[in-house]
Design a protein around this motif. Structure first.
Motif, PDB file in Angstrom:
ATOM      1  N   HIS A  69      54.772  44.176  37.685  1.00  0.00           N
ATOM      2  CA  HIS A  69      53.388  44.130  37.189  1.00  0.00           C
ATOM      3  C   HIS A  69      53.115  45.309  36.253  1.00  0.00           C
ATOM      4  O   HIS A  69      52.555  45.143  35.171  1.00  0.00           O
ATOM      5  N   SER A  73      52.227  45.502  32.091  1.00  0.00           N
ATOM      6  CA  SER A  73      51.088  46.228  31.535  1.00  0.00           C
ATOM      7  C   SER A  73      51.571  47.320  30.581  1.00  0.00           C
ATOM      8  O   SER A  73      51.034  47.501  29.486  1.00  0.00           O
ATOM      9  N   ALA A 103      47.462  39.732  34.933  1.00  0.00           N
ATOM     10  CA  ALA A 103      46.718  39.672  36.198  1.00  0.00           C
ATOM     11  C   ALA A 103      46.975  38.345  36.919  1.00  0.00           C
ATOM     12  O   ALA A 103      47.219  38.321  38.131  1.00  0.00           O
ATOM     13  N   ALA A 107      48.767  37.958  40.600  1.00  0.00           N
ATOM     14  CA  ALA A 107      47.915  37.453  41.684  1.00  0.00           C
ATOM     15  C   ALA A 107      48.557  36.205  42.285  1.00  0.00           C
ATOM     16  O   ALA A 107      48.600  36.043  43.510  1.00  0.00           O
ATOM     17  N   LEU A 114      42.608  40.200  42.430  1.00  0.00           N
ATOM     18  CA  LEU A 114      42.593  40.319  40.967  1.00  0.00           C
ATOM     19  C   LEU A 114      42.171  41.701  40.489  1.00  0.00           C
ATOM     20  O   LEU A 114      42.631  42.164  39.454  1.00  0.00           O
ATOM     21  N   SER A 115      41.326  42.411  41.274  1.00  0.00           N
ATOM     22  CA  SER A 115      40.910  43.725  40.775  1.00  0.00           C
ATOM     23  C   SER A 115      42.098  44.688  40.753  1.00  0.00           C
ATOM     24  O   SER A 115      42.237  45.485  39.829  1.00  0.00           O
ATOM     25  N   CYS A 117      45.129  43.741  40.266  1.00  0.00           N
ATOM     26  CA  CYS A 117      45.987  43.255  39.178  1.00  0.00           C
ATOM     27  C   CYS A 117      45.447  43.648  37.794  1.00  0.00           C
ATOM     28  O   CYS A 117      46.215  43.838  36.859  1.00  0.00           O
ATOM     29  N   LYS A 118      44.117  43.778  37.679  1.00  0.00           N
ATOM     30  CA  LYS A 118      43.525  44.085  36.368  1.00  0.00           C
ATOM     31  C   LYS A 118      43.603  45.564  36.008  1.00  0.00           C
ATOM     32  O   LYS A 118      43.610  45.933  34.836  1.00  0.00           O
ATOM     33  N   ASP A 121      45.529  47.502  33.096  1.00  0.00           N
ATOM     34  CA  ASP A 121      45.204  47.111  31.716  1.00  0.00           C
ATOM     35  C   ASP A 121      43.837  47.628  31.268  1.00  0.00           C
ATOM     36  O   ASP A 121      43.443  47.416  30.114  1.00  0.00           O
ATOM     37  N   SER A 163      43.737  31.471  38.931  1.00  0.00           N
ATOM     38  CA  SER A 163      43.456  32.890  38.641  1.00  0.00           C
ATOM     39  C   SER A 163      42.919  33.065  37.221  1.00  0.00           C
ATOM     40  O   SER A 163      42.007  33.855  36.986  1.00  0.00           O
ATOM     41  N   LEU A 167      39.247  34.771  35.823  1.00  0.00           N
ATOM     42  CA  LEU A 167      39.181  35.901  34.885  1.00  0.00           C
ATOM     43  C   LEU A 167      38.261  35.630  33.699  1.00  0.00           C
ATOM     44  O   LEU A 167      37.999  36.510  32.886  1.00  0.00           O
ATOM     45  N   TYR A 208      37.869  45.513  30.327  1.00  0.00           N
ATOM     46  CA  TYR A 208      37.367  45.752  31.681  1.00  0.00           C
ATOM     47  C   TYR A 208      36.453  46.970  31.792  1.00  0.00           C
ATOM     48  O   TYR A 208      36.133  47.397  32.893  1.00  0.00           O
TER      49      TYR A 208
END
Ligand code: Z5A
Ligand code: MG
Length: 213
Positions: A69, A73, A103, A107, A114-115, A117-118, A121, A163, A167, A208
């Motif tokens: 992951h 990124s 993300a 996920a 997801l938070s 995963c985000k 980035d 997912s 988003l 974000y």
């Protein structure tokens, strides 16, 4: 005269939705209309980090999912400065997958929220438009080159799709990608031309940053 900035346009979607095909067609058509535009794609397998990602996806190496992951990124951060500079100098970038793929795939493969995963980035350039190419399972299965890399399994694709929908924000639109190539292209071209016009005097956003995760 101040330079108008280009737009950051992203195509997202499950496997074989036609993202790479459409990104290429869109840039060719924008250029034909005298609009400066270039393709970018993620993963970018040509960078140092991208070479490791390529080995992971093609099953040459195994890595823990958290590491993978962060590599995906990191691959976007490798390109951040160049992409921002290019957009601010007036060139539109049409990007084949971006942070949402990062993300959504993690996920879907790990069950992490997801938070989490985000987060890596956060602060990248925010897309002005994300076009989510939606494709039915039957059509997906019928398209060429299906199946040899990691993540190319039908049940996983459904989780990815779910997912991706979670988003979505105001910058996203969905496009029916079951249609033939030229019809999908026409829809994307109209969306791209309007986004380029809309954002040319606006600042480039940060991913974000506008709302809590
Ligand atoms: N991944 C991740 O986990 N985390 C991240 O942060 C990122 C990615 C960025 C590799 O990505 C994997 O990395 C991917 C997500 C994960 N995992 N999976 N699975 P990739 O982008 O390199 O994947 P790819 O191999 O390029 O596949 P793709 O992008 O999913 O395909 P596509 O670009 O959407 O489709 P296409 O190549 O344009 O078209 C596929 C075929 O269908 C081709 O033969 C076309 O001619 C045909 N096609 C396209 N459109 C049509 C229409 N409308 N009608 C008929 N036929 C069509
Ligand atoms: Mg592709």
């Amino acid at each position: 005269m101040t330079t108008k900035r280009g737009a950051l346009l992203v195509l997202e979607g499950c496997d074989r939705a036609g993202k790479s095909t459409q990104v290429q067609k869109l840039v060719t058509e924008l250029n034909a209309r005298g609009i400066s535009a270039e393709v970018r794609r993620f993963p970018d397998r040509t960078t140092e980090v991208g070479k490791i990602i390529d080995k992971y996806l093609s099953r040459v190496v195994d890595l823990p999912p958290e590491t993978v992951h962060l590599l995906f990124s990191s691959n976007r951060w490798e390109k951040y400065t160049e992409m921002r500079k290019t957009i601010l100098s007036g060139t539109t970038l049409v990007v084949d997958r971006y942070a949402a793929s990062g993300a959504a795939y993690t996920a879907a493969t790990t069950g992490k929220d997801l938070s989490w995963c985000k987060e890596p980035d956060r602060g990248l350039a925010k897309p002005d438009l994300v076009a989510l190419l939606e494709i039915s399972e039957d059509v997906q299965a019928s398209r060429a080159n299906w199946g040899s890399e990691r993540f190319e399994r039908s049940e996983l694709q459904q989780k990815v799709s779910s997912s991706l929908h979670q988003l979505m924000d105001e910058s996203w639109v969905t496009v029916d990608a079951n249609d033939d190539i030229d019809k999908v292209h026409a829809k994307l071209l109209a969306l791209a031309l309007s986004a380029i016009e809309m954002v040319k005097d606006k600042p480039l956003g940060e991913l974000y940053d506008s709302k809590p995760l």
